[in-house]
Design a protein around this motif. Structure first.
Motif, PDB file in Angstrom:
ATOM      1  N   VAL A 155      41.812  31.205  41.381  1.00  0.00           N
ATOM      2  CA  VAL A 155      40.734  32.152  41.665  1.00  0.00           C
ATOM      3  C   VAL A 155      41.343  33.550  41.652  1.00  0.00           C
ATOM      4  CG1 VAL A 155      39.076  32.967  43.383  1.00  0.00           C
ATOM      5  CG2 VAL A 155      39.357  30.514  42.981  1.00  0.00           C
ATOM      6  N   ILE A 156      40.832  34.372  40.771  1.00  0.00           N
ATOM      7  CA  ILE A 156      41.399  35.700  40.538  1.00  0.00           C
ATOM      8  C   ILE A 156      40.387  36.755  40.959  1.00  0.00           C
ATOM      9  CG2 ILE A 156      42.390  37.254  38.821  1.00  0.00           C
ATOM     10  CD1 ILE A 156      43.997  34.702  39.179  1.00  0.00           C
ATOM     11  N   CYS A 157      40.873  37.813  41.561  1.00  0.00           N
ATOM     12  CA  CYS A 157      40.007  38.881  42.071  1.00  0.00           C
ATOM     13  C   CYS A 157      40.234  40.173  41.286  1.00  0.00           C
ATOM     14  CB  CYS A 157      40.302  39.109  43.554  1.00  0.00           C
ATOM     15  SG  CYS A 157      39.057  40.115  44.384  1.00  0.00           S
ATOM     16  N   THR A 158      39.167  40.921  41.085  1.00  0.00           N
ATOM     17  CA  THR A 158      39.275  42.220  40.441  1.00  0.00           C
ATOM     18  C   THR A 158      38.207  43.141  41.006  1.00  0.00           C
ATOM     19  OG1 THR A 158      39.492  43.337  38.286  1.00  0.00           O
ATOM     20  CG2 THR A 158      37.732  41.687  38.494  1.00  0.00           C
ATOM     21  N   GLY A 159      38.151  44.365  40.515  1.00  0.00           N
ATOM     22  CA  GLY A 159      37.147  45.319  40.964  1.00  0.00           C
ATOM     23  C   GLY A 159      36.546  46.030  39.775  1.00  0.00           C
ATOM     24  N   ASP A 204      44.463  33.796  44.217  1.00  0.00           N
ATOM     25  CA  ASP A 204      45.681  33.450  43.481  1.00  0.00           C
ATOM     26  C   ASP A 204      46.211  34.609  42.658  1.00  0.00           C
ATOM     27  OD1 ASP A 204      45.795  30.530  44.127  1.00  0.00           O
ATOM     28  OD2 ASP A 204      43.836  30.566  43.154  1.00  0.00           O
ATOM     29  N   GLY A 205      45.380  35.598  42.403  1.00  0.00           N
ATOM     30  CA  GLY A 205      45.808  36.753  41.635  1.00  0.00           C
ATOM     31  C   GLY A 205      44.829  37.889  41.803  1.00  0.00           C
ATOM     32  N   VAL A 206      45.300  39.095  41.558  1.00  0.00           N
ATOM     33  CA  VAL A 206      44.470  40.300  41.625  1.00  0.00           C
ATOM     34  C   VAL A 206      44.881  41.214  40.485  1.00  0.00           C
ATOM     35  CG1 VAL A 206      43.880  42.375  42.954  1.00  0.00           C
ATOM     36  CG2 VAL A 206      44.200  40.195  44.141  1.00  0.00           C
ATOM     37  N   TRP A 207      43.892  41.783  39.803  1.00  0.00           N
ATOM     38  CA  TRP A 207      44.203  42.874  38.878  1.00  0.00           C
ATOM     39  C   TRP A 207      43.139  43.951  39.001  1.00  0.00           C
ATOM     40  CZ3 TRP A 207      40.714  39.554  36.474  1.00  0.00           C
ATOM     41  CH2 TRP A 207      39.789  40.132  35.587  1.00  0.00           C
ATOM     42  N   GLU A 208      43.552  45.200  38.815  1.00  0.00           N
ATOM     43  CA  GLU A 208      42.609  46.307  38.880  1.00  0.00           C
ATOM     44  C   GLU A 208      43.294  47.575  38.390  1.00  0.00           C
ATOM     45  OE1 GLU A 208      39.336  48.308  41.945  1.00  0.00           O
ATOM     46  OE2 GLU A 208      40.257  46.374  42.411  1.00  0.00           O
ATOM     47  N   ALA A 209      42.478  48.530  37.941  1.00  0.00           N
ATOM     48  CA  ALA A 209      42.974  49.842  37.513  1.00  0.00           C
ATOM     49  C   ALA A 209      42.142  50.923  38.184  1.00  0.00           C
ATOM     50  CB  ALA A 209      42.904  49.976  36.002  1.00  0.00           C
ATOM     51  N   GLY A 210      42.577  52.176  37.991  1.00  0.00           N
ATOM     52  CA  GLY A 210      41.839  53.298  38.555  1.00  0.00           C
ATOM     53  C   GLY A 210      41.964  53.416  40.054  1.00  0.00           C
ATOM     54  N   LEU A 211      43.073  52.952  40.590  1.00  0.00           N
ATOM     55  CA  LEU A 211      43.274  52.934  42.038  1.00  0.00           C
ATOM     56  C   LEU A 211      44.038  54.174  42.512  1.00  0.00           C
ATOM     57  CD1 LEU A 211      44.328  49.191  42.297  1.00  0.00           C
ATOM     58  CD2 LEU A 211      42.115  50.162  42.938  1.00  0.00           C
ATOM     59  N   LYS A 212      43.880  54.480  43.785  1.00  0.00           N
ATOM     60  CA  LYS A 212      44.596  55.578  44.422  1.00  0.00           C
ATOM     61  C   LYS A 212      45.741  55.016  45.266  1.00  0.00           C
ATOM     62  CE  LYS A 212      41.687  58.634  42.864  1.00  0.00           C
ATOM     63  NZ  LYS A 212      42.078  59.556  41.773  1.00  0.00           N
ATOM     64  N   PRO A 213      46.716  55.844  45.646  1.00  0.00           N
ATOM     65  CA  PRO A 213      47.850  55.337  46.430  1.00  0.00           C
ATOM     66  C   PRO A 213      47.432  54.605  47.695  1.00  0.00           C
ATOM     67  CG  PRO A 213      48.353  57.528  45.614  1.00  0.00           C
ATOM     68  CD  PRO A 213      46.915  57.260  45.258  1.00  0.00           C
ATOM     69  N   VAL A 246      48.749  44.277  38.826  1.00  0.00           N
ATOM     70  CA  VAL A 246      48.597  42.887  38.416  1.00  0.00           C
ATOM     71  C   VAL A 246      49.473  42.111  39.386  1.00  0.00           C
ATOM     72  CG1 VAL A 246      48.789  41.179  36.578  1.00  0.00           C
ATOM     73  CG2 VAL A 246      48.359  43.578  36.008  1.00  0.00           C
ATOM     74  N   ALA A 247      48.880  41.226  40.184  1.00  0.00           N
ATOM     75  CA  ALA A 247      49.618  40.622  41.287  1.00  0.00           C
ATOM     76  C   ALA A 247      49.310  39.136  41.397  1.00  0.00           C
ATOM     77  CB  ALA A 247      49.269  41.327  42.600  1.00  0.00           C
ATOM     78  N   GLY A 248      50.303  38.391  41.895  1.00  0.00           N
ATOM     79  CA  GLY A 248      50.146  36.966  42.131  1.00  0.00           C
ATOM     80  C   GLY A 248      51.498  36.356  42.431  1.00  0.00           C
ATOM     81  N   ASN A 249      51.568  35.038  42.516  1.00  0.00           N
ATOM     82  CA  ASN A 249      52.897  34.435  42.610  1.00  0.00           C
ATOM     83  C   ASN A 249      53.617  34.645  41.277  1.00  0.00           C
ATOM     84  OD1 ASN A 249      52.436  32.208  40.754  1.00  0.00           O
ATOM     85  ND2 ASN A 249      51.442  31.061  42.390  1.00  0.00           N
TER      86      ASN A 249
END
Length: 264
Positions: A155-159, A204-213, A246-249
């Motif tokens: 199950v992967i999460c994004t925004g 299990d994973g996350v990906w996203e762009a356009g993020l702030k610190p 881009v994050a996960g194990n």
């Protein structure tokens, strides 16, 4: 888990701000009759929470600098330490009465994030991490990323806001590639909680762009201290400044990155 003095300061600030948000959250439903009213109310709730965090941290460490979502940069005389603060991550959720939002605080020392706190006051879930000390839920449960090995089980999460910006249209193309390869896609509305839940093995994973610190820093340390990997879309070690994650194990992050890399 024994907290350091610095982490104690961060936890106390997050909990105090979270209590303020909880009180305001209970009033949101009464404000839905006015379009201007709820938006203005949430802005005030956000600013109140940020002021609480600022006051608590400044009182404890008066020489540290600040980088805040609402208040911007405040210089410090220390030269090495910066508090990075998102007082209300998940504003749209908050406005709609959805109990998925958080107070998020990270401490940067030099180039490294060395401590972080993500607190969801409605669920009363406190996620903490210190560099080299692991990631924890409520000081009692040591967090580890899930050990799934195949995207088809993940199950992967994004925004995705789908409002026509370059990052949104890019992520729609990415979504078209990732969606058929995984067990499910989620979009929670709070990137800091996404990363905390990844650290806890819920995602299990996350990906996203356009993020702030302030979107990246708190969760990035949680994931790393829970045994996960965080990079940008090019595969470089994730920076809080370039706005990509881009994050996960180790295994799933590599598979997710491989799928995302060719998409421009």
């Amino acid at each position: 888990m024994a907290r350091s003095a610095l982490l104690n300061v961060m936890v106390n600030a997050a909990i105090k701000a979270g209590r303020s948000l909880s009180k305001d959250f209970n009033e949101v439903e009464n404000l839905q009759v006015s379009r201007k009213g709820p938006a203005d109310f949430v802005s005030k709730a956000d600013l109140r929470a940020e002021q609480i965090v600022f006051d608590e941290l400044r009182k404890a460490r008066p020489t540290f600098a600040f980088l805040m979502e609402e208040g911007g940069e405040v210089s410090g005389t220390d030269g090495q330490h910066t508090w990075i603060i998102d007082p209300l991550d998940g504003t749209t959720n908050f406005l709609h009465g959805i109990p998925l939002f958080a107070v998020a605080i990270a401490l940067q020392r030099g180039e490294d994030i060395v401590a972080s706190v993500v607190f969801n006051p409605i669920m009363d879930e406190l996620f903490t991490a210190e560099k080299g000390g692991g990631a924890w839920l409520a000081d009692r449960k040591r967090l580890r990323v899930a050990d799934r090995r195949h995207l088809s089980d993940a199950v992967i999460c994004t925004g995705i806001k789908t409002q026509g910006t370059a990052n949104d249209t890019l992520q729609l193309r990415q979504l078209a590639e990732i969606n058929p390869a995984v067990a499910g896609i989620r979009r929670s509305g709070s990137i800091c909680l996404d990363m905390a839940w990844l650290a806890a093995g819920r995602f299990d994973g996350v990906w996203e762009a356009g993020l702030k610190p302030w979107d990246v820093a708190p969760g990035q340390l949680l994931v790393k201290e829970a045994g996960g990997v965080v990079t940008d879309f090019a595969g470089a070690q994730g920076s809080v400044w370039n706005g990509q994650i881009v994050a996960g194990n180790e295994t799933l992050q590599s598979q997710l990155l491989k799928a995302l890399r060719p998409i421009q």
